[in-house]
Design a protein around this motif. Structure first.
Motif, PDB file in Angstrom:
ATOM      1  N   PHE A  43       2.791  10.883   6.224  1.00 13.11           N
ATOM      2  CA  PHE A  43       3.917  11.242   5.356  1.00 13.11           C
ATOM      3  C   PHE A  43       5.074  10.261   5.536  1.00 13.11           C
ATOM      4  CE2 PHE A  43       7.941  13.412   4.572  1.00 13.11           C
ATOM      5  CZ  PHE A  43       7.733  13.919   3.290  1.00 13.11           C
ATOM      6  N   VAL A  44       5.431   9.974   6.785  1.00 12.28           N
ATOM      7  CA  VAL A  44       6.553   9.077   7.066  1.00 12.28           C
ATOM      8  C   VAL A  44       6.253   7.663   6.564  1.00 12.28           C
ATOM      9  CG1 VAL A  44       7.887   7.961   8.902  1.00 12.28           C
ATOM     10  CG2 VAL A  44       7.393  10.410   9.030  1.00 12.28           C
ATOM     11  N   PHE A  45       5.041   7.185   6.835  1.00 13.38           N
ATOM     12  CA  PHE A  45       4.687   5.823   6.411  1.00 13.38           C
ATOM     13  C   PHE A  45       4.712   5.728   4.887  1.00 13.38           C
ATOM     14  CE2 PHE A  45       1.909   2.281   5.383  1.00 13.38           C
ATOM     15  CZ  PHE A  45       2.303   1.317   6.294  1.00 13.38           C
ATOM     16  N   GLN A  46       4.175   6.733   4.199  1.00 18.28           N
ATOM     17  CA  GLN A  46       4.148   6.733   2.736  1.00 18.28           C
ATOM     18  C   GLN A  46       5.560   6.694   2.161  1.00 18.28           C
ATOM     19  OE1 GLN A  46       1.147   6.735   0.735  1.00 18.28           O
ATOM     20  NE2 GLN A  46       2.738   6.042  -0.671  1.00 18.28           N
ATOM     21  N   LYS A  47       6.455   7.503   2.744  1.00 18.68           N
ATOM     22  CA  LYS A  47       7.838   7.514   2.276  1.00 18.68           C
ATOM     23  C   LYS A  47       8.524   6.176   2.535  1.00 18.68           C
ATOM     24  CE  LYS A  47       8.187  11.591   0.509  1.00 18.68           C
ATOM     25  NZ  LYS A  47       8.421  11.716  -0.960  1.00 18.68           N
ATOM     26  N   TYR A  48       8.208   5.554   3.652  1.00 22.71           N
ATOM     27  CA  TYR A  48       8.795   4.253   3.956  1.00 22.71           C
ATOM     28  C   TYR A  48       8.310   3.203   2.947  1.00 22.71           C
ATOM     29  CZ  TYR A  48       9.984  -0.138   6.189  1.00 22.71           C
ATOM     30  OH  TYR A  48      10.477  -1.399   6.421  1.00 22.71           O
TER      31      TYR A  48
ATOM     32  N   ALA B  13      11.865  -8.511  10.974  1.00 23.93           N
ATOM     33  CA  ALA B  13      12.143  -9.758  10.256  1.00 23.93           C
ATOM     34  C   ALA B  13      12.357  -9.526   8.761  1.00 23.93           C
ATOM     35  CB  ALA B  13      11.006 -10.755  10.474  1.00 23.93           C
ATOM     36  N   ASN B  14      12.066  -8.321   8.264  1.00 31.04           N
ATOM     37  CA  ASN B  14      12.345  -8.006   6.856  1.00 31.04           C
ATOM     38  C   ASN B  14      13.813  -8.277   6.521  1.00 31.04           C
ATOM     39  OD1 ASN B  14       9.711  -7.213   6.550  1.00 31.04           O
ATOM     40  ND2 ASN B  14      10.130  -5.021   6.439  1.00 31.04           N
TER      41      ASN B  14
ATOM     42  N   LEU C 273       5.300 -12.205   5.238  1.00 30.12           N
ATOM     43  CA  LEU C 273       5.725 -10.884   5.685  1.00 30.12           C
ATOM     44  C   LEU C 273       5.206  -9.812   4.726  1.00 30.12           C
ATOM     45  CD1 LEU C 273       9.465 -11.356   6.744  1.00 30.12           C
ATOM     46  CD2 LEU C 273       7.523 -10.846   8.244  1.00 30.12           C
ATOM     47  N   TYR C 274       4.601  -8.787   5.296  1.00 32.54           N
ATOM     48  CA  TYR C 274       4.247  -7.595   4.539  1.00 32.54           C
ATOM     49  C   TYR C 274       5.316  -6.552   4.855  1.00 32.54           C
ATOM     50  CZ  TYR C 274      -0.174  -9.881   3.626  1.00 32.54           C
ATOM     51  OH  TYR C 274      -1.129 -10.774   3.205  1.00 32.54           O
ATOM     52  N   GLU C 275       6.231  -6.365   3.913  1.00 31.86           N
ATOM     53  CA  GLU C 275       7.412  -5.550   4.172  1.00 31.86           C
ATOM     54  C   GLU C 275       7.063  -4.094   4.480  1.00 31.86           C
ATOM     55  OE1 GLU C 275      10.927  -6.885   1.538  1.00 31.86           O
ATOM     56  OE2 GLU C 275       9.124  -7.622   0.521  1.00 31.86           O
TER      57      GLU C 275
ATOM     58  N   ALA D  82       2.065 -14.112   1.234  1.00 33.46           N
ATOM     59  CA  ALA D  82       1.346 -12.874   1.538  1.00 33.46           C
ATOM     60  C   ALA D  82       0.321 -12.599   0.444  1.00 33.46           C
ATOM     61  CB  ALA D  82       2.323 -11.709   1.667  1.00 33.46           C
ATOM     62  N   SER D  83      -0.741 -11.891   0.788  1.00 31.16           N
ATOM     63  CA  SER D  83      -1.865 -11.657  -0.118  1.00 31.16           C
ATOM     64  C   SER D  83      -1.755 -10.302  -0.815  1.00 31.16           C
ATOM     65  CB  SER D  83      -3.174 -11.721   0.685  1.00 31.16           C
ATOM     66  OG  SER D  83      -4.226 -11.091   0.004  1.00 31.16           O
ATOM     67  N   SER D  84      -1.991 -10.289  -2.116  1.00 33.31           N
ATOM     68  CA  SER D  84      -1.977  -9.024  -2.856  1.00 33.31           C
ATOM     69  C   SER D  84      -3.119  -8.117  -2.398  1.00 33.31           C
ATOM     70  CB  SER D  84      -2.085  -9.292  -4.364  1.00 33.31           C
ATOM     71  OG  SER D  84      -3.261 -10.018  -4.663  1.00 33.31           O
TER      72      SER D  84
END
Length: 380
Positions: A179-184, A139-140, A131-133, A158-160
């Protein structure tokens, strides 16, 4: 017996997912004498089929110590017994479990998925997580639940590099989505964003979902490019030998196996033992070879007689003919095909063939043996 569950995205974003999964599966096996793997494939994407493959490879090396349990919804069980196209073939699993919940069945697919995974988490000791949170997967919450559960071990595959690729894709989003994605990504929640932008929480969630879709699309294209390069060197091979008579039931089972391999693992190369070259098994492969899924089929024959006469017997319909020299170490066609295949469709009735299969699997660590005569049982 240790119990292990898989949890991940429906999509795959890493070309090396198979090796990452296999390392995690092998680690669980190293720490435990016997392991049961829960595999929940009910229409939930490529990742869970790769999990099944990793478990199958492990089982080929230690068949007595590994149990593969397919998880189905109750209403899916009867349909599964019919072995419809693309169903997981029975020869790939040992047991079937159908989780039971109080009340009526939930018609919401995503909510039902979460409920089943939670049920499985309560019955497992290990979780292999892909999972990439940052991608805001529901599923997080399940991963958070597993991490807090006493006695539960979470193996993160998961891969760095992909985590970094997610961050690098942010500037490609539009203004508000970015903006929203960055804040999340910073906090893994959306509280306060609505006040900052003077919009509703529903609108914030909509922008976040749209941004996640864009980022997943970027990751899928990245994966596709990497996978195309990898596929040229790692195309899977399926071999067919010692399958017994071409009865209606055997042909039906064979077709379900071949369909599953073609459509889920992109198998394109098939090698067929000489005695099955002019039987119903070959007819099925010819039918499954379409312009969209062009199969390359090779007849494997014993060396002897005039080569032109030999090749003329098999080509067409075979694309190529391969002869086995009696003097070689792989003089037996069956032994040759055991070593050649990533997937071997056969019957394993004799101890000698089973022993040889385990030996080949231990050497290659890739081979999967699909016993066409195997059945499975329902549990719980």
């Amino acid at each position: 017996m240790a119990v292990c569950l898989f949890l991940g995205h429906w999509d795959i974003f890493d070309a090396d997912i198979d090796s990452r999964l296999q390392e995690a599966v092998d680690l669980v096996i190293q720490k435990n004498k016997q392991v049961e793997f829960f595999v929940y494939t009910s229409g939930y994407g490529q990742f869970y089929n790769r999990c099944l493959l990793a478990a199958l490879r492990a089982k080929a090396r230690q068949p007595q110590d590994i149990t593969i349990t397919l998880v189905l919804h109750e209403e899916e069980y009867e349909k599964y017994l019919l072995q419809q196209r693309c169903s997981v073939p029975m020869c790939m699993i040992d047991k079937i479990v159908t989780p039971h919940f109080g009340g009526s069945n939930d018609s919401n697919t995503a909510r039902r998925y979460m409920k089943v995974i939670r049920w499985l988490l309560d019955r497992s000791y290990y979780l292999i997580s892909y999972l990439y949170e940052d991608l805001c997967n529901p599923a997080n919450r399940l991963l958070d639940y597993a991490q807090k559960k006493a006695g539960h071990t979470v193996l993160d595959i998961a891969s760095s590099a992909t985590r970094q690729a997610i961050l690098e894709s942010v500037p490609r989003l539009s203004g508000r989505e970015q903006f929203v994605f960055q804040k999340y990504v910073e906090n893994h929640h959306i509280q306060g964003i609505d006040e900052t932008l003077s919009i509703s929480k529903a609108r914030v969630q909509q922008l976040l979902n749209r941004g996640c879709r864009e980022v997943r699309g970027i990751l899928r294209r990245r994966y596709g490019a990497e996978r195309a390069l990898q596929y040229r060197d790692q195309a899977y091979v399926c071999t067919i030998f010692a399958v017994g008579g071409a009865t209606y039931e055997m042909l039906k089972v064979f077709e379900s196996i071949a369909c599953f391999l073609i459509e889920n693992y992109d198998v394109r190369k098939f090698y067929v033992a000489e005695e099955y070259c002019h039987t119903g098994f070959m007819n099925i492969l010819e039918r499954l070879s379409t312009p969209q899924h062009r199969l390359h089929i090779t007849a494997v024959v014993s060396q002897g007689g005039d080569w032109d006469t030999q090749s003329g017997r098999f080509s067409p319909p075979f694309d190529t003919v391969e002869q086995i020299e009696p003097s070689s170490s792989d003089s037996s066609i069956d032994k040759f095909l055991l070593k050649k295949g990533d997937f071997c469709i056969c019957r394993l009735p004799s101890a000698s063939l089973t022993k040889e299969a385990q030996k080949c699997s231990s050497l290659s660590k890739r081979a999967v043996f699909l016993d066409i005569g195997k059945s499975c049982k329902k549990s719980g």
